[in-house]
Design an enzyme around this catalytic site. Structure first.
Site, PDB file in Angstrom:
ATOM      1  N   ARG A 118       3.220 -11.818   8.742  1.00 27.46           N
ATOM      2  CA  ARG A 118       3.499 -10.359   8.207  1.00 27.46           C
ATOM      3  C   ARG A 118       4.880  -9.884   8.581  1.00 27.46           C
ATOM      4  O   ARG A 118       5.241  -8.890   8.669  1.00 27.46           O
ATOM      5  CB  ARG A 118       2.614  -9.374   8.719  1.00 27.46           C
ATOM      6  N   SER A 146      -4.497  -2.902   5.962  1.00 31.62           N
ATOM      7  CA  SER A 146      -4.782  -3.139   7.222  1.00 31.62           C
ATOM      8  C   SER A 146      -3.884  -2.316   8.042  1.00 31.62           C
ATOM      9  O   SER A 146      -2.639  -2.302   7.892  1.00 31.62           O
ATOM     10  CB  SER A 146      -4.579  -4.741   7.653  1.00 31.62           C
ATOM     11  N   GLU A 184       0.626  -2.362  11.785  1.00 32.92           N
ATOM     12  CA  GLU A 184       0.961  -3.361  10.561  1.00 32.92           C
ATOM     13  C   GLU A 184       1.729  -2.504   9.620  1.00 32.92           C
ATOM     14  O   GLU A 184       2.894  -2.833   9.182  1.00 32.92           O
ATOM     15  CB  GLU A 184       0.003  -3.987   9.723  1.00 32.92           C
TER      16      GLU A 184
HETATM   17  C1  FAD Z   1      -5.738  -1.663  -0.252  1.00 37.61           C
HETATM   18  C2  FAD Z   1      -4.524  -2.434   0.455  1.00 37.61           C
HETATM   19  C3  FAD Z   1      -4.963  -3.797   0.623  1.00 37.61           C
HETATM   20  C4  FAD Z   1      -3.856  -4.767   1.213  1.00 37.61           C
HETATM   21  N1  FAD Z   1      -4.035  -6.001   1.607  1.00 37.61           N
HETATM   22  C5  FAD Z   1      -3.302  -6.938   1.841  1.00 37.61           C
HETATM   23  C6  FAD Z   1      -3.255  -8.166   2.424  1.00 37.61           C
HETATM   24  O1  FAD Z   1      -4.296  -8.872   2.206  1.00 37.61           O
HETATM   25  N2  FAD Z   1      -2.438  -8.893   2.747  1.00 37.61           N
HETATM   26  C7  FAD Z   1      -1.184  -8.184   3.080  1.00 37.61           C
HETATM   27  O2  FAD Z   1      -0.300  -8.988   3.424  1.00 37.61           O
HETATM   28  N3  FAD Z   1      -0.661  -6.922   2.964  1.00 37.61           N
HETATM   29  C8  FAD Z   1      -1.826  -6.289   2.356  1.00 37.61           C
HETATM   30  N4  FAD Z   1      -1.495  -4.813   2.182  1.00 37.61           N
HETATM   31  C9  FAD Z   1      -0.237  -4.200   2.322  1.00 37.61           C
HETATM   32  C10 FAD Z   1       0.750  -4.483   1.197  1.00 37.61           C
HETATM   33  O3  FAD Z   1       0.061  -4.510   0.039  1.00 37.61           O
HETATM   34  C11 FAD Z   1       1.906  -5.352   1.505  1.00 37.61           C
HETATM   35  O4  FAD Z   1       2.468  -5.243   2.521  1.00 37.61           O
HETATM   36  C12 FAD Z   1       2.558  -5.498   0.260  1.00 37.61           C
HETATM   37  O5  FAD Z   1       3.404  -6.823   0.088  1.00 37.61           O
HETATM   38  C13 FAD Z   1       3.861  -4.345   0.343  1.00 37.61           C
HETATM   39  O6  FAD Z   1       4.406  -4.332  -0.851  1.00 37.61           O
HETATM   40  P1  FAD Z   1       5.060  -2.901  -1.478  1.00 37.61           P
HETATM   41  O7  FAD Z   1       5.608  -3.173  -2.773  1.00 37.61           O
HETATM   42  O8  FAD Z   1       3.749  -1.970  -1.458  1.00 37.61           O
HETATM   43  O9  FAD Z   1       6.140  -2.600  -0.311  1.00 37.61           O
HETATM   44  P2  FAD Z   1       6.580  -1.135   0.217  1.00 37.61           P
HETATM   45  O10 FAD Z   1       5.350  -0.371   0.768  1.00 37.61           O
HETATM   46  O11 FAD Z   1       6.890  -0.312  -1.020  1.00 37.61           O
HETATM   47  O12 FAD Z   1       7.540  -1.298   1.232  1.00 37.61           O
HETATM   48  C14 FAD Z   1       7.334  -2.139   2.282  1.00 37.61           C
HETATM   49  C15 FAD Z   1       8.447  -2.386   2.686  1.00 37.61           C
HETATM   50  O13 FAD Z   1       9.378  -3.309   2.155  1.00 37.61           O
HETATM   51  C16 FAD Z   1      10.466  -2.740   1.787  1.00 37.61           C
HETATM   52  N5  FAD Z   1      10.871  -3.177   0.429  1.00 37.61           N
HETATM   53  C17 FAD Z   1      10.106  -3.057  -0.762  1.00 37.61           C
HETATM   54  N6  FAD Z   1      10.581  -3.503  -1.817  1.00 37.61           N
HETATM   55  C18 FAD Z   1      11.708  -4.160  -1.166  1.00 37.61           C
HETATM   56  C19 FAD Z   1      12.758  -4.636  -1.962  1.00 37.61           C
HETATM   57  N7  FAD Z   1      12.943  -5.097  -3.291  1.00 37.61           N
HETATM   58  N8  FAD Z   1      14.150  -4.903  -1.187  1.00 37.61           N
HETATM   59  C20 FAD Z   1      14.324  -4.789   0.200  1.00 37.61           C
HETATM   60  N9  FAD Z   1      13.284  -3.903   0.926  1.00 37.61           N
HETATM   61  C21 FAD Z   1      12.151  -3.764   0.070  1.00 37.61           C
HETATM   62  C22 FAD Z   1      10.469  -1.110   1.935  1.00 37.61           C
HETATM   63  O14 FAD Z   1      11.582  -0.650   2.249  1.00 37.61           O
HETATM   64  C23 FAD Z   1       9.620  -1.234   3.151  1.00 37.61           C
HETATM   65  O15 FAD Z   1      10.217  -1.425   4.312  1.00 37.61           O
HETATM   66  C24 FAD Z   1      -2.637  -4.061   1.653  1.00 37.61           C
HETATM   67  C25 FAD Z   1      -2.463  -2.712   1.181  1.00 37.61           C
HETATM   68  C26 FAD Z   1      -3.290  -2.127   0.451  1.00 37.61           C
HETATM   69  C27 FAD Z   1      -3.220  -0.571   0.321  1.00 37.61           C
END
Ligand code: FAD
Length: 329
Positions: free
Chosen positions: A186, A242, A315
């Site tokens: 992660r 998580s 996380e």
């Molecule tokens: C119901 C639920 C279930 C989930 N299950 C999982 C799972 O099974 N496995 C898992 O790994 N995660 C899981 N997650 C967490 C999450 O979905 C992941 O971490 C996901 O990859 C985050 O993507 P995001 O676009 O929402 O990022 P954001 O939350 O918008 O951003 C996360 C970070 O990435 C940075 N970021 C985003 N886009 C960019 C970009 N283009 N360039 C540079 N930095 C960037 C942001 O600045 C921030 O620091 C879950 C979340 C929820 C709500």
């Protein structure tokens, strides 16, 4: 952090981007909490994304990339600087062998960083390509997944990512091979460079995955199994997935449940009874605060540590302006 004295909000209109002030961010996160962005702009093309970041850099305005908001806990005080909401959503699947890498004929799957990771995974399943079945129900964008090395069901981004187009902290754009992103559980070298209060961190513009052709029925069945498992095991209420990373050799959810914390609550935030590593906001927007989430995180950390001697590490990423001395580790 020093901020520019005056910001000409009309300048990005030249490339079709509108910058607004004091935009509430709760609706842009899956937890539905958090304060406003000082400045906020949505981008729909990679060209806009590059030009907006360059503009912010040119006037020394710190920026923060927001994808699906599914891993960030934004403080109630909000974020200073410019929040860039990423809606760059082009996908291309190149079935023909690539002439640059003739020794490897696996198709390229190209996605801009604002593409929904689950949507991308479903497209590859439909195209009978194997490798992203684990992601068919993953919230968030390709950019967030590349930064976090998102993963589930035994798969993770690093298994199939070929390279990512990244604007680095100096503003240079480079195609970075996956090996150079130094992936671990992660996390990545990119995640370690992103400032929690906004700044001039790296930006993922797009990503190339390489997936292998496979048996269409088998791929679809695996994806469906993963989807059903998630529906059965995870709460539907607003959450950030998580809350804690799993400690070595154990599961955060198991420890939280064993400590009797299922259903524990602070303000409007609860430890889910369905999955103890999920904190949920059943009342949705307006009924809970980011401070509630942090207070519950600290309560759970203390209780689990007292009981089992294990310190759980969050996380979820804390972002924005937090009271002095607030530290989650
Ligand atoms: C119901 C639920 C279930 C989930 N299950 C999982 C799972 O099974 N496995 C898992 O790994 N995660 C899981 N997650 C967490 C999450 O979905 C992941 O971490 C996901 O990859 C985050 O993507 P995001 O676009 O929402 O990022 P954001 O939350 O918008 O951003 C996360 C970070 O990435 C940075 N970021 C985003 N886009 C960019 C970009 N283009 N360039 C540079 N930095 C960037 C942001 O600045 C921030 O620091 C879950 C979340 C929820 C709500």
């Amino acid at each position: 952090m020093t901020m520019p004295a005056a910001v000409d909000l009309n300048a990005p209109a030249r490339f079709g981007v509108t910058v607004r002030e004091q935009v509430p961010l709760a609706a842009y996160t899956t937890m539905k909490v958090g304060g406003p962005a000082e400045y906020f702009a949505a981008v729909a093309t990679v060209d806009q994304l590059i030009r907006l970041v360059r503009w912010a850099r040119s006037i020394e305005l710190p920026y923060y990339l927001l994808g699906g908001g599914s891993n960030v806990l934004i403080s109630d005080a909000g974020l200073r600087g410019l929040v860039i909401y990423n809606r760059c959503r082009q996908v291309r699947i190149d079935e023909a062998p690539c002439c640059v890498y003739p020794q490897d004929d696996r198709p390229f799957v190209f996605a801009e960083s604002g593409v929904s990771m689950a949507g991308l995974a479903r497209r590859t399943v439909t195209a009978a390509l194997t490798g992203l079945e684990w992601a068919v129900s993953l919230p968030g964008t390709v950019g967030g997944a590349v930064v976090n090395n998102a993963g589930a069901y035994g798969g993770e981004v690093k298994d199939n990512l070929f390279d990512a187009m990244v604007m680095d902290s100096n503003g240079d754009i480079e195609e970075v091979p996956a090996e150079r992103l130094i992936y671990a559980y992660r996390t990545s070298v990119l995640k370690r460079q992103i400032p929690v209060r906004g700044g001039f961190g790296p930006v993922v513009l797009s990503a190339n995955f390489r997936l292998a052709p496979g048996d269409a029925a088998e791929i679809a069945a695996t994806a469906e199994r993963n989807l059903q498992h998630r529906r059965r095991s995870q709460p539907v209420e607003p959450s950030l997935g998580s809350t804690f990373v799993n400690p070595p050799g154990d599961y955060a959810g198991r420890l939280i449940e064993a400590a009797g914390l299922k259903g524990a609550a602070v303000g409007g935030i609860q430890v889910s009874r369905q999955h103890a590593n999920f904190f949920i906001n059943p009342g949705g927007a307006g009924s809970a605060s980011a401070a509630d989430v942090v207070a519950l995180i600290e309560h759970v950390q203390r209780t689990v540590e007292d009981r089992f001697g294990v310190r759980l590490s969050p996380e979820v990423q804390l972002v924005g302006e937090w009271p002095a001395g607030q530290r989650l580790a």
